[in-house]
Write a protein that holds these residues in place. Structure first.
Motif, mmCIF file in Angstrom:
data_model
loop_
_atom_site.group_PDB
_atom_site.id
_atom_site.type_symbol
_atom_site.label_atom_id
_atom_site.label_comp_id
_atom_site.label_asym_id
_atom_site.label_seq_id
_atom_site.Cartn_x
_atom_site.Cartn_y
_atom_site.Cartn_z
ATOM 1 N N LEU A 51 75.820 -5.830 48.628
ATOM 2 C CA LEU A 51 75.478 -6.402 47.306
ATOM 3 C C LEU A 51 74.369 -7.021 46.935
ATOM 4 C CD1 LEU A 51 79.294 -7.333 46.418
ATOM 5 C CD2 LEU A 51 77.747 -5.639 45.340
ATOM 6 N N TRP A 52 73.793 -7.880 48.076
ATOM 7 C CA TRP A 52 72.456 -8.580 47.952
ATOM 8 C C TRP A 52 71.480 -7.340 47.796
ATOM 9 C CZ3 TRP A 52 68.369 -7.245 51.146
ATOM 10 C CH2 TRP A 52 67.173 -8.070 51.166
ATOM 11 N N PHE A 53 71.592 -6.330 48.514
ATOM 12 C CA PHE A 53 70.595 -5.121 48.412
ATOM 13 C C PHE A 53 70.716 -4.508 47.091
ATOM 14 C CE2 PHE A 53 69.389 -0.709 48.779
ATOM 15 C CZ PHE A 53 68.291 -0.642 49.489
ATOM 16 N N TRP A 54 71.966 -4.231 46.462
ATOM 17 C CA TRP A 54 72.115 -3.615 45.289
ATOM 18 C C TRP A 54 71.693 -4.305 44.064
ATOM 19 C CZ3 TRP A 54 74.380 1.142 44.272
ATOM 20 C CH2 TRP A 54 74.582 1.414 42.980
ATOM 21 N N PRO A 70 85.489 3.682 63.533
ATOM 22 C CA PRO A 70 85.105 2.538 64.409
ATOM 23 C C PRO A 70 85.327 1.531 63.606
ATOM 24 C CG PRO A 70 83.674 4.392 64.701
ATOM 25 C CD PRO A 70 84.617 4.855 63.615
ATOM 26 N N ALA A 71 85.353 1.362 61.996
ATOM 27 C CA ALA A 71 85.477 0.123 61.400
ATOM 28 C C ALA A 71 87.058 -0.205 60.927
ATOM 29 C CB ALA A 71 84.753 0.403 60.053
ATOM 30 N N LYS A 72 87.878 0.566 61.699
ATOM 31 C CA LYS A 72 89.274 0.410 61.270
ATOM 32 C C LYS A 72 89.502 -1.398 61.262
ATOM 33 C CE LYS A 72 93.868 0.893 63.227
ATOM 34 N NZ LYS A 72 94.818 1.179 64.369
ATOM 35 N N GLY A 73 90.150 -1.586 60.015
ATOM 36 C CA GLY A 73 90.722 -2.827 59.724
ATOM 37 C C GLY A 73 89.511 -3.897 58.979
ATOM 38 N N PHE A 74 87.995 -3.325 59.022
ATOM 39 C CA PHE A 74 87.143 -4.248 58.716
ATOM 40 C C PHE A 74 86.955 -4.392 57.322
ATOM 41 C CE2 PHE A 74 82.440 -4.867 58.556
ATOM 42 C CZ PHE A 74 82.210 -6.067 59.419
ATOM 43 N N TYR A 75 86.852 -3.064 56.605
ATOM 44 C CA TYR A 75 86.475 -3.054 55.296
ATOM 45 C C TYR A 75 87.702 -3.565 54.235
ATOM 46 C CZ TYR A 75 81.949 -1.256 56.647
ATOM 47 O OH TYR A 75 80.734 -0.894 57.305
ATOM 48 N N THR A 76 88.098 -4.892 54.275
ATOM 49 C CA THR A 76 89.318 -5.202 53.669
ATOM 50 C C THR A 76 89.114 -5.314 52.169
ATOM 51 O OG1 THR A 76 89.086 -7.631 53.792
ATOM 52 C CG2 THR A 76 90.142 -6.287 55.653
ATOM 53 N N TYR A 77 90.015 -5.150 51.250
ATOM 54 C CA TYR A 77 90.002 -5.313 49.815
ATOM 55 C C TYR A 77 89.556 -6.573 49.455
ATOM 56 C CZ TYR A 77 91.353 -5.493 45.043
ATOM 57 O OH TYR A 77 91.570 -5.871 43.863
ATOM 58 N N ALA A 78 90.190 -7.725 50.300
ATOM 59 C CA ALA A 78 90.037 -8.979 50.052
ATOM 60 C C ALA A 78 88.444 -9.307 50.217
ATOM 61 C CB ALA A 78 90.718 -9.989 50.720
ATOM 62 N N SER A 79 87.889 -8.925 51.489
ATOM 63 C CA SER A 79 86.270 -9.416 51.388
ATOM 64 C C SER A 79 85.544 -8.408 50.457
ATOM 65 C CB SER A 79 86.149 -8.506 52.947
ATOM 66 O OG SER A 79 86.802 -9.238 54.138
ATOM 67 N N PHE A 80 85.858 -7.465 49.987
ATOM 68 C CA PHE A 80 85.321 -6.927 49.103
ATOM 69 C C PHE A 80 84.960 -7.531 47.610
ATOM 70 C CE2 PHE A 80 85.401 -3.660 45.331
ATOM 71 C CZ PHE A 80 84.071 -3.346 45.211
ATOM 72 N N ILE A 81 86.204 -7.993 47.414
ATOM 73 C CA ILE A 81 86.416 -8.749 45.998
ATOM 74 C C ILE A 81 85.637 -10.207 46.341
ATOM 75 C CG2 ILE A 81 87.962 -9.923 44.343
ATOM 76 C CD1 ILE A 81 87.511 -6.978 44.223
ATOM 77 N N ARG A 82 85.834 -10.821 47.445
ATOM 78 C CA ARG A 82 85.140 -12.169 47.682
ATOM 79 C C ARG A 82 83.473 -11.895 47.467
ATOM 80 N NH1 ARG A 82 89.490 -13.252 51.588
ATOM 81 N NH2 ARG A 82 88.129 -12.380 53.134
ATOM 82 N N ALA A 83 83.130 -10.878 47.987
ATOM 83 C CA ALA A 83 81.803 -10.590 47.972
ATOM 84 C C ALA A 83 81.276 -10.492 46.585
ATOM 85 C CB ALA A 83 81.316 -9.311 48.828
#
Length: 287
Positions: free
Chosen positions: A199-202, A66-79
């Motif tokens: 990451l806030w939680f972490w 269901p999360a297809k295309g959602f968790y991109t590498y760029a979004s992860f690194i920006r976060a």
């Protein structure tokens, strides 16, 4: 006779131009995430390349997820750039790698679409879901007056860490610049926000719990009560922080074992040992 080549139509040319523009924009976003506006490589990106990220989450963009295309590498690194101490502090490189592996393992378990006989193994299916499919409730603690629920809003699990309850959505939104109580859906609709909440939680200690970050970089000093509860530092204590009320002080819990399975795989890929105290079977959960 020489073959006849027809000239491309205006529509074909437009499609080509648009395709190139999309490609360049995507590449630009990834480069910006990896290097930032000043061209400095992100500490996390220096450890987890886009290629490595894709190899860890082999099936996150499958049609079945269901999360297809959602968790991109760029979004992860920006976060990660909003939390520069994540994967960027803690002494030696092995410690930083171990923290990243622990974080990725926890979010993988929370969002897994894998099963025992899944293709490529059960630990290749992290980041398959972006929210709970059938929440058992709206996760509203009406007794919490500091972070009151909005009528009709559900605070069920969303994002990589599956953040839940109004008392987590409220402070997460306040820290990240959105109204988590009024707009909890944003966590499942914006990939940058989703990773930021995880990451806030972490990174955020919530008394009496230390932060997962403190535990993984060796900055955790147990209180007398924590020592009596056998809350020893290691990946198992991170699991206790994340979901200890349901999973800890339980022998051979399948959920705990699944978290450990992801963690072992990621540590192996990153070339580090897993460290001590992998499970929380003998730890008292936080109240």
């Amino acid at each position: 006779m020489a073959p006849h080549h027809s000239r491309p139509s205006a529509r074909d040319l437009l499609r080509f131009v648009l395709a190139v523009a999309v490609f360049l924009t995507t590449c630009g976003r990834v480069a910006e995430a990896r290097y930032g506006a000043g061209g400095q490589l992100s500490p996390v990106a220096a450890i987890v390349s886009e290629e490595l990220y894709s190899s860890l989450f082999l099936h996150k963009d499958d049609a079945a997820c269901p999360a297809k295309g959602f968790y991109t590498y760029a979004s992860f690194i920006r976060a990660t750039r909003k939390f520069p101490k994540f994967g960027g502090t803690g002494g030696d490189l092995a410690t930083r790698k171990r923290e990243i592996a622990a974080f990725l393992a926890q979010i993988s378990h929370e969002t897994t679409g894998g099963w025992a006989t899944a293709p490529d193994g059960p630990y290749s299916w992290g980041l398959c879901f972006k929210e709970e499919i059938t929440p058992q409730s709206n996760y509203c603690d009406a007794t919490n007056k500091q972070w009151p629920c909005y009528p009709g809003k559900s605070y069920h699990g969303r994002g990589p860490i599956q953040i839940s309850w109004n008392y987590n959505y409220g402070p997460a939104g306040q820290a990240l610049g959105f109204d988590g109580l009024l707009n909890p859906e944003l966590v499942a609709n914006c990939s940058d926000t989703a990773f930021q909440t995880a990451l806030w939680f972490w990174m955020t200690p919530r008394q009496p719990k230390p932060s997962c970050h403190q535990v993984m970089i060796g900055d955790y000093c147990p209180t007398t009560a924590a020592a009596a509860a056998n809350r020893t530092a290691g990946f198992g204590l991170v699991t206790n922080i994340v979901n200890g009320g349901l999973e800890c002080n339980v022998a051979n819990d399948a959920r705990v074992n699944n978290r450990i399975g992801f963690y072992r795989r990621y540590c192996q890929v990153l070339g580090v040992d897993v460290g001590p105290n992998l499970d929380c079977a003998h730890q008292m959960p936080y109240s």
